[in-house]
Design a protein around this motif. Structure first.
Motif, PDB file in Angstrom:
ATOM      1  N   CYS A 127      -4.203   2.349  10.182  1.00 25.61           N
ATOM      2  CA  CYS A 127      -4.162   3.935   9.520  1.00 25.61           C
ATOM      3  C   CYS A 127      -5.868   4.729  10.102  1.00 25.61           C
ATOM      4  O   CYS A 127      -5.062   6.025  10.727  1.00 25.61           O
ATOM      5  CB  CYS A 127      -3.500   4.681   8.395  1.00 25.61           C
ATOM      6  SG  CYS A 127      -2.336   3.522   7.345  1.00 25.61           S
TER       7      CYS A 127
ATOM      8  N   CYS B 153      -4.868   1.869  -0.639  1.00 26.26           N
ATOM      9  CA  CYS B 153      -5.178   1.870   0.712  1.00 26.26           C
ATOM     10  C   CYS B 153      -6.426   0.258   0.363  1.00 26.26           C
ATOM     11  O   CYS B 153      -7.497   0.466   0.022  1.00 26.26           O
ATOM     12  CB  CYS B 153      -5.135   2.421   1.215  1.00 26.26           C
ATOM     13  SG  CYS B 153      -6.277   2.243   2.921  1.00 26.26           S
ATOM     14  N   TYR B 154      -6.183  -0.236   1.450  1.00 25.91           N
ATOM     15  CA  TYR B 154      -6.950  -1.588   0.813  1.00 25.91           C
ATOM     16  C   TYR B 154      -7.812  -2.248   2.261  1.00 25.91           C
ATOM     17  O   TYR B 154      -8.171  -2.677   2.664  1.00 25.91           O
ATOM     18  CB  TYR B 154      -5.974  -3.008   0.126  1.00 25.91           C
ATOM     19  CG  TYR B 154      -5.155  -3.542   1.308  1.00 25.91           C
ATOM     20  CD1 TYR B 154      -4.730  -3.785   2.544  1.00 25.91           C
ATOM     21  CD2 TYR B 154      -3.352  -3.301   0.631  1.00 25.91           C
ATOM     22  CE1 TYR B 154      -3.657  -4.421   2.965  1.00 25.91           C
ATOM     23  CE2 TYR B 154      -2.318  -3.598   0.981  1.00 25.91           C
ATOM     24  CZ  TYR B 154      -2.253  -4.000   2.287  1.00 25.91           C
ATOM     25  OH  TYR B 154      -1.265  -3.576   2.754  1.00 25.91           O
ATOM     26  N   ASP B 155      -7.407  -0.960   3.385  1.00 19.74           N
ATOM     27  CA  ASP B 155      -7.670  -1.012   4.593  1.00 19.74           C
ATOM     28  C   ASP B 155      -7.532  -2.078   5.266  1.00 19.74           C
ATOM     29  O   ASP B 155      -8.989  -2.919   6.270  1.00 19.74           O
ATOM     30  CB  ASP B 155      -9.434  -0.306   4.869  1.00 19.74           C
ATOM     31  CG  ASP B 155     -10.415   0.793   3.710  1.00 19.74           C
ATOM     32  OD1 ASP B 155      -9.881   1.454   3.751  1.00 19.74           O
ATOM     33  OD2 ASP B 155     -10.742   0.552   2.864  1.00 19.74           O
ATOM     34  N   CYS B 156      -6.220  -2.132   5.561  1.00 17.65           N
ATOM     35  CA  CYS B 156      -6.704  -3.009   6.788  1.00 17.65           C
ATOM     36  C   CYS B 156      -6.803  -2.868   8.011  1.00 17.65           C
ATOM     37  O   CYS B 156      -6.992  -3.570   9.062  1.00 17.65           O
ATOM     38  CB  CYS B 156      -5.187  -3.752   6.897  1.00 17.65           C
ATOM     39  SG  CYS B 156      -3.412  -2.065   7.301  1.00 17.65           S
ATOM     40  N   GLY B 157      -7.049  -1.498   7.995  1.00 21.06           N
ATOM     41  CA  GLY B 157      -7.218  -1.020   9.283  1.00 21.06           C
ATOM     42  C   GLY B 157      -6.752   0.119  10.494  1.00 21.06           C
ATOM     43  O   GLY B 157      -6.960   0.336  11.254  1.00 21.06           O
TER      44      GLY B 157
ATOM     45  N   HIS C  19       1.286   6.844   4.968  1.00 23.59           N
ATOM     46  CA  HIS C  19       2.796   6.109   4.920  1.00 23.59           C
ATOM     47  C   HIS C  19       3.158   7.799   4.938  1.00 23.59           C
ATOM     48  O   HIS C  19       3.464   8.455   4.002  1.00 23.59           O
ATOM     49  CB  HIS C  19       2.715   5.490   4.352  1.00 23.59           C
ATOM     50  CG  HIS C  19       1.908   4.176   4.503  1.00 23.59           C
ATOM     51  ND1 HIS C  19       2.984   3.253   5.376  1.00 23.59           N
ATOM     52  CD2 HIS C  19       1.004   3.522   3.470  1.00 23.59           C
ATOM     53  CE1 HIS C  19       1.955   2.330   5.424  1.00 23.59           C
ATOM     54  NE2 HIS C  19       0.628   2.343   4.541  1.00 23.59           N
TER      55      HIS C  19
ATOM     56  N   CYS D  87       0.571  -1.351  -0.065  1.00 22.96           N
ATOM     57  CA  CYS D  87      -0.201   0.489   0.063  1.00 22.96           C
ATOM     58  C   CYS D  87       0.575   1.347   0.218  1.00 22.96           C
ATOM     59  O   CYS D  87       0.479   2.128  -0.383  1.00 22.96           O
ATOM     60  CB  CYS D  87      -0.866  -0.109   1.455  1.00 22.96           C
ATOM     61  SG  CYS D  87      -0.158  -0.073   2.851  1.00 22.96           S
TER      62      CYS D  87
HETATM   63  S1  SF4 Z   1      -4.781   1.156   6.974  1.00 20.85           S
HETATM   64 FE1  SF4 Z   1      -2.634   1.674   5.821  1.00 20.85          FE
HETATM   65  S2  SF4 Z   1      -1.024  -0.087   6.458  1.00 20.85           S
HETATM   66 FE2  SF4 Z   1      -3.065  -0.327   6.166  1.00 20.85          FE
HETATM   67  S3  SF4 Z   1      -3.435  -1.134   3.673  1.00 20.85           S
HETATM   68 FE3  SF4 Z   1      -4.866   0.429   4.192  1.00 20.85          FE
HETATM   69  S4  SF4 Z   1      -2.601   2.439   4.216  1.00 20.85           S
HETATM   70 FE4  SF4 Z   1      -1.823   0.535   4.053  1.00 20.85          FE
END
Ligand code: SF4
Lengths: 263, 681
Positions: B640, B634-638, B647, B629
């Motif tokens: 951030c 962003c794939y919303d891993c949670g 980042h 990412c």
């Molecule tokens: S929340 Fe942050 S770490 Fe997670 S996928 Fe999105 S940008 Fe990457």
């Protein structure tokens, strides 16, 4: 414009447990901290040009360690070596130095003999000093005194006598308090050339607990405990009065100052 | 015998009930004894005695009575292994910088010294003052992995601290753990008072404030006890107090949930994230060991976190998001640190250092700075591309191009899609060819076996890739070497593979034999393996719940120590302990978990959404890859949301490489131009 300097240094206190193989990195880092232009060996893994004539057993004290340092550029010896001494770990101090002129003999040739000092705890001092004195005389009068040294790779019989140049025992009075009282001190000057004989071999040859088994000429019974401290006092040449120190020429007396403060 | 030293005895340990005086803040404290005198006669009889004496350059020795709070920072392994640990050194520095805080260090004595300490009643002691462990306020333990758990119990016991938290009173220290293995502290729950989740810098100081305030309040006659202190610690974000939570199980023995049983504590404990590394430029005053350790170098953490998304990698998952240190800060830390410590080696640390957005400039500037000196530079990298070779060339200006390491992690393209290690075999081979053609003599390849969905052909692919690489190596020089290093995979909490079944050691052995058989005719191709049994204890402790704790205690009582050491085969001891405590290894380690099952660490929040982890696990099973990412959306891993950062990269406005990537491989997959930021989120 290389400059070679020989130094005498100490290894006392906590650093007495540092092994010989760890010394080169300790010196290399201290030289870098002191920002001195030590020369490095050629090759892919360069090493600082600091050479030590021989290894001190781990756990022994020493005021008689030596080294030869080769600098890539001249230094101001007294000032810069004082800085190096401060950069070394506590217990390692540079005592004196000597700039090596061209054609000087190898350092090892200036260190033909070592004065060792063995110190016992403050018990049985009078009797112990007498016993060591008598046994020491007998040893000096003998031609051969053998002990068997035990090592993982097998036993070896060693003749201690040829290595012993001179020795003497005395009772030293230290100020009362912890470590105070009357201690027996044995000082011996041992040859560095020839087969290695260490203080514990000598101790075994005197009937002490030095880890060897007595053989020809040595007292059969082990009746003297191991000392609490073994100190390499200095190295140089044997002298009538004891040992003539290699870099200063000063004589280290065989009979220690008996009223010295406890170390 | 004449001259025998009178028998000396170590200072007695005061009975419990009489230790409070040593713990009082400031000048009111009684001075605990130093055990150095008692220790010294033993040092001549043990291996590597220098590890026990302290006195290294940059050691901090503070006056006991000048401190209100006193920490003993502990690494539950030997000095040789633990001393270089950055976590301990950071906390050592930030705590000791506080005028009224003292921090000393404790490492595990090797078994030879332990035996003599027990004979002579010498407690576990700090390296600086040789003070007994029981006298400190906080025992701060870093757990980089699970194989120190028995050592931790042993150190507490040696330190005269009750091993069970429930038996500790006001006059016992708080036992606090942190580090990666603290993300599932359940197998240690009965033995610890608190676990800290995430980055330690800020939270350690907050804990220190709470402890110091608590002690002052007690000193002033306040009616506060250990329970009050634990309640206050539970209010510090990121601090988990296991005794304030209880697991609930279903009838068939599965975990239903771990729930708070103390009012006012959070149902889920969030991890701490230091948002700006620039504010924490530590450790600067790094300890310079006087005896051999595993890494002797000045280390600078150049960034924290990793979003490459390798599905097996716990470190990558739990340390998100990526936070970089500025190139100029890195440069300054290195230059000052090398001067201060005299180290001849510099390590630029992170999980994958070649991924720092300014690494090209950093490497070039440092290589310029140390050109012609004996100072050498190194960095760990997980990248398998030509850039890695370029960077290594830059860093090896002063030295020989000997070994270069790549971590493809799996042998086949399919398996690499499962674990999300995005490199094709073609690229990998091209990269190693570049390495050999540019003069590198030895390439090491790291692999894992026992990965989810692994088939025989995936295992054989490791051997085949090794052989192909070896053939390339020979093309460029008869003396060139290739080593393949193969380890057994251990599933870890807070990763997409947390649901996976771990391979049994027998299965791992069988797979290793397959590889060995396949490469046996290629004499210059070397295989390095770990003992397959080593992963057994690690796997159990990684994903075990509180019901595993009695087995930890039992194994320790039966003599298990140093579980990660070849010299100490403890697996049989562990098997006995498991049998005696009724812990079913198969059930904990070798069983695939399903979506509905609660996990022992569900109440500990690493920031990653469990739904996202499950989705990623499903993607893994269907061999679907996921981009980093940093250079894709962003794939919303949670992780951030809630942080004030995305980042934090690209201080230089992107990569400014000192050397143009060779273009021979790898970089189609990984854009190395500023566009990668533009094309990303
Ligand atoms: S929340 Fe942050 S770490 Fe997670 S996928 Fe999105 S940008 Fe990457």
């Amino acid at each position: 414009m290389q400059q070679r300097i020989r130094i005498r240094w100490t290894k006392r206190g906590r650093v007495r447990y540092v092994s010989a193989r760890d010394l080169s990195s300790i010196w290399e880092r201290a030289l870098r901290r002191a920002d001195l232009p030590i020369a490095y060996s050629e090759g892919f893994t360069p090493h600082a040009k600091v050479s030590f004539p021989d290894a001190l057993p781990v756990g022994y004290d020493s005021t008689g360690e030596y080294a030869e340092l080769t600098f890539a550029a001249p230094i101001v010896a007294d000032r810069d070596l004082a800085r190096l001494s401060r950069a070394l770990p506590e217990g390692m101090d540079i005592l004196t130095y000597f700039e090596v002129p061209d054609g000087a003999p190898k350092l090892a040739r200036m260190l033909r003999a070592t004065m060792w000092e063995l110190v016992w705890p403050a018990v049985d001092a009078a009797e112990l000093t007498d016993r060591l004195t008598a046994r020491g005389r007998a040893l000096l009068a003998a031609d051969h005194i053998e002990v068997i040294r035990h090592r993982p790779d097998g036993d070896r019989t060693i003749d201690v006598r040829p290595a012993v140049l001179t020795l003497a025992a005395a009772t030293r009075r230290a100020a009362p308090g912890p470590g105070g009282g009357e201690h027996t001190v044995l000082r011996a000057v041992l040859r560095n050339d020839g087969p290695t004989v260490r203080p514990n071999d000598l101790l075994s040859a005197l009937g002490g607990d030095g880890g060897c088994t007595p053989a020809a000429g040595a007292p059969r019974e082990v009746d003297i405990a191991a000392p609490t401290r073994i100190n390499r006092v200095a190295q140089g040449e044997v002298d009538d009065g004891g040992l003539r120190e290699a870099l200063t020429g000063e004589v280290e007396a065989l009979v220690p100052d008996v009223d010295a403060e406890a170390a | 015998m004449l001259g025998s030293a009178p028998p000396t005895s170590a200072p007695a340990t005061p009975a419990r009930g009489a230790r409070g005086g040593y713990r009082r803040p400031g000048t009111r404290a009684q001075l605990p004894p130093s055990y150095y005198e008692a220790l010294e006669p033993l040092l001549g009889t043990v291996k590597k005695p220098a590890q026990y004496v302290g006195g290294e350059h940059n050691q901090q020795e503070a006056d006991w009575t000048a401190a209100d709070s006193r920490w003993l920072l502990c690494y539950p392994d030997t000095y040789e292994v633990g001393q270089p640990n950055q976590g301990i050194q950071i906390l050592y520095e930030v705590l000791n910088r506080r005028p009224a805080t003292l921090a000393e260090r404790l490492y595990a004595p090797w078994v030879d010294l332990e035996e003599r300490m027990r004979e002579r009643d010498i407690p576990a002691f700090s390296l600086e003052g040789h003070r007994p462990a029981w006298a400190f306020d906080v025992i701060g333990v870093t757990l980089p992995h699970e194989l120190g758990h028995t050592n931790l119990l042993n150190l507490l016991d040696l330190g005269r601290i009750p091993i069970h938290a429930a038996e500790r009173t006001e006059e016992d220290p708080i036992v606090l753990v942190g580090g990666h293995a603290a993300y599932n502290p359940e197998p240690l729950a009965p033995f610890i008072d608190a676990a800290v989740m995430g980055d330690g810098e800020e939270v350690a100081l907050e804990v220190d404030d709470v402890v110091a305030a608590h002690k002052r309040e007690r000193e002033a006659g306040g009616d506060v006890d250990r329970h009050t202190l634990l309640r206050r610690l539970a209010q510090v974000e990121g601090v988990y107090i296991p005794s304030f939570y209880a697991p609930r199980y279903t009838d068939d023995g599965r975990l239903k949930a771990t729930v708070p049983i103390e009012a006012g504590v959070p149902p889920r404990v969030p991890k701490r994230t230091v948002q700006d590394l620039e504010q924490w430029p530590f450790p600067q005053k790094q300890i310079v060991p006087m005896t051999e350790t595993v890494h002797e170098r000045f280390s600078v953490e150049i960034f924290r976190g990793c979003t490459r998304g390798c599905r097996f990698c716990q470190a990558g998952m739990i340390t998100r998001p990526v936070r970089e240190r500025k190139p100029e800060t890195i440069q300054r830390l290195v230059e000052e640190g090398v001067k201060d410590t005299g180290f001849g080696e510099v390590g630029l640390l992170s999980l994958s250092s070649a991924d720092h957005s300014g690494i090209g400039k950093v490497a070039r500037d440092l290589a310029d700075e140390y050109e012609g000196t004996v100072t050498s530079l190194s960095l760990p990298s997980t990248r398998v591309d030509a850039f890695n070779v370029t960077l290594s060339n830059e860093l090896s200006r002063n030295g020989r191009r000997t070994g270069l390491t790549f971590a493809p992690e799996a042998g086949s393209d399919r398996m690499r899609a499962v674990i999300n290690k995005m490199v094709s075999e073609q690229d990998l081979l091209r990269t190693t060819e570049v390495a050999f053609s540019e003069g590198w003599r030895h390439v090491k390849l790291y692999f894992m076996i026992g990965l989810p969905t692994e088939r025989e052909e995936d295992v054989l692919a490791i051997a085949e890739l090794g052989i192909k690489t070896y053939e390339l190596a020979r093309k460029h020089g008869k003396g060139n070497k290739v080593t393949i290093s193969v380890g057994g995979f251990v599933p870890k909490p807070h990763t997409p593979f947390q649901w996976a079944a771990q391979d049994s050691p027998e299965e791992i052995k069988r797979k290793l034999a397959l590889i060995r058989q396949t490469i046996k005719d290629h004499r210059g191709l070397k295989l390095r393996t770990n003992d397959p049994e080593e992963g057994v204890i690690e796997g159990l402790l990684a994903r075990g719940d509180r019901r595993v704790a009695p087995a930890v205690e039992r194994a320790w009582r039966l003599g298990a120590r140093f579980d990660g050491w070849h010299e100490m085969p403890t697996l049989d001891t562990w098997r006995r302990a498991l049998a005696e405590t009724g812990v079913d290894l198969d059930w904990f380690s070798h069983r695939e978990r399903d979506e509905r099952e609660a996990l022992p660490w569900d109440h500990l929040d690493s920031g990653l959404e469990k739904d996202w982890l499950w989705e990623d696990w499903q993607d893994a099973l269907s061999e679907k890859e996921l981009d980093d990412c940093r250079w894709s959306p962003c794939y919303d891993c949670g992780v951030c949301p809630g942080l004030s950062i995305q980042h934090d990269t690209g201080y230089d406005g992107g990569m400014q490489l000192p050397v143009v990537p060779s273009g021979l491989g790898g970089n189609e997959q990984l854009p190395v131009t500023p566009e990668r930021y533009a094309s990303g989120a």
